[in-house]
Write a protein that holds these residues in place. Sequence first.
Motif, mmCIF file in Angstrom:
data_model
loop_
_atom_site.group_PDB
_atom_site.id
_atom_site.type_symbol
_atom_site.label_atom_id
_atom_site.label_comp_id
_atom_site.label_asym_id
_atom_site.label_seq_id
_atom_site.Cartn_x
_atom_site.Cartn_y
_atom_site.Cartn_z
ATOM 1 N N VAL A 98 6.655 9.150 -0.393
ATOM 2 C CA VAL A 98 7.162 7.957 -1.458
ATOM 3 C C VAL A 98 7.874 8.220 -2.293
ATOM 4 C CG1 VAL A 98 5.888 6.058 -2.386
ATOM 5 C CG2 VAL A 98 4.746 6.951 -0.311
ATOM 6 N N ASP A 160 7.415 2.095 2.879
ATOM 7 C CA ASP A 160 8.573 2.247 1.811
ATOM 8 C C ASP A 160 9.932 2.495 2.355
ATOM 9 O OD1 ASP A 160 8.445 1.864 -1.020
ATOM 10 O OD2 ASP A 160 6.411 3.047 -0.889
ATOM 11 N N VAL A 222 4.269 -3.627 -1.072
ATOM 12 C CA VAL A 222 5.364 -3.094 -0.435
ATOM 13 C C VAL A 222 5.722 -3.835 0.862
ATOM 14 C CG1 VAL A 222 5.834 -0.712 0.479
ATOM 15 C CG2 VAL A 222 4.296 -1.071 -1.361
ATOM 16 N N ALA A 276 4.839 -1.706 -7.528
ATOM 17 C CA ALA A 276 5.140 -2.524 -6.459
ATOM 18 C C ALA A 276 5.027 -4.011 -6.537
ATOM 19 C CB ALA A 276 4.368 -1.979 -5.010
#
Length: 327
Positions: A98, A160, A222, A276
């Motif tokens: 990530v 992501d 996300v 996020a």
Amino acid sequence: MQTMAAVTKQRSIGSIQFLPVNLFAAVMGISGLSLAWRQASQLFSVPTIIADISGMIAILLFIVLGIGYLWKWALYPHKVKTEFMHPIIGNFYGTIAVAILLLSSIVGVYSKHTGQVIWIIGTISALVLCFVFVTRLLNGNFEPVNKVPASLIPVVGTLDISVAGGTMPFPWAHEINLLSLAVGGFVALVFFTLIFSRLIHHAPMPTGLTPSMIIMIAPFEVGFLGYTNLEQRIDSFASILYYFGLFLFVVLFFKVFRKSNPFGASWWGVSFPMAALSNAALKYAMFVDSWLLIDVSGIILVLLSLVVVILFIRTTKLLFSGNLLKQ
């Protein structure tokens, strides 16, 4: 004398063998903060200086942690293997993938080609990790108590891909983004159900893992960012994702942010989900253009900034007190 002083200092700080992989969550949180402030520059007309500084800090921190963890792998490979195979700690390896994906967006502001290369590396890493952890789940002999909110991290890594790659120019990027949303979305639904069931029907999680409960909002926020990047619009489905994540954050906020929860590296687990949420709130506020939603996005951004600064200061103190890199 200088050598002795260096050895003494190393002993006072701790050993590299105890470098926690969950510290990569700090890169995620600071990167998310940078991206949020860059969006805020459009909504609130503020300078991009905070976005630039936090972005540089995130890049440097990733380099330092990357070198440190490679060093740990070289000196103590058995420890790295044990952590990776651990049913709970192993999930935090998803923070590395990530972090790479988020850094691709930060670097892409200054160099599009470099950002694209980093995105490809992050995409491959995220998909491989998601495959590994879903395969583990299907191997059987699964203990429900081990399904904690951190289990969502490798899944969020897949989501992501579309967040960072929504504007990638490659002809195959659209299909990869669709793949990431499909895999991440449905696997997140399964994992979220397992985690929710564990929290309801089993004993409370250890206090050290309590901060990670905030991670439960990540698939929704996300997912909102990835879906809207892919579709290039905000529809009712995207709004539902955003609002449920916001509601869940309010519920979990009062369970997580308590003085009774001891501070540790795991607290960085709250930073990326909040980042996020902040990015989603800013994007949604710009779309709806409502003064209430604009105020909400500003409050969340300020709260995120305070949390990241406090976590950074407390982690630095923990490092130099010798309590971060110890068993």
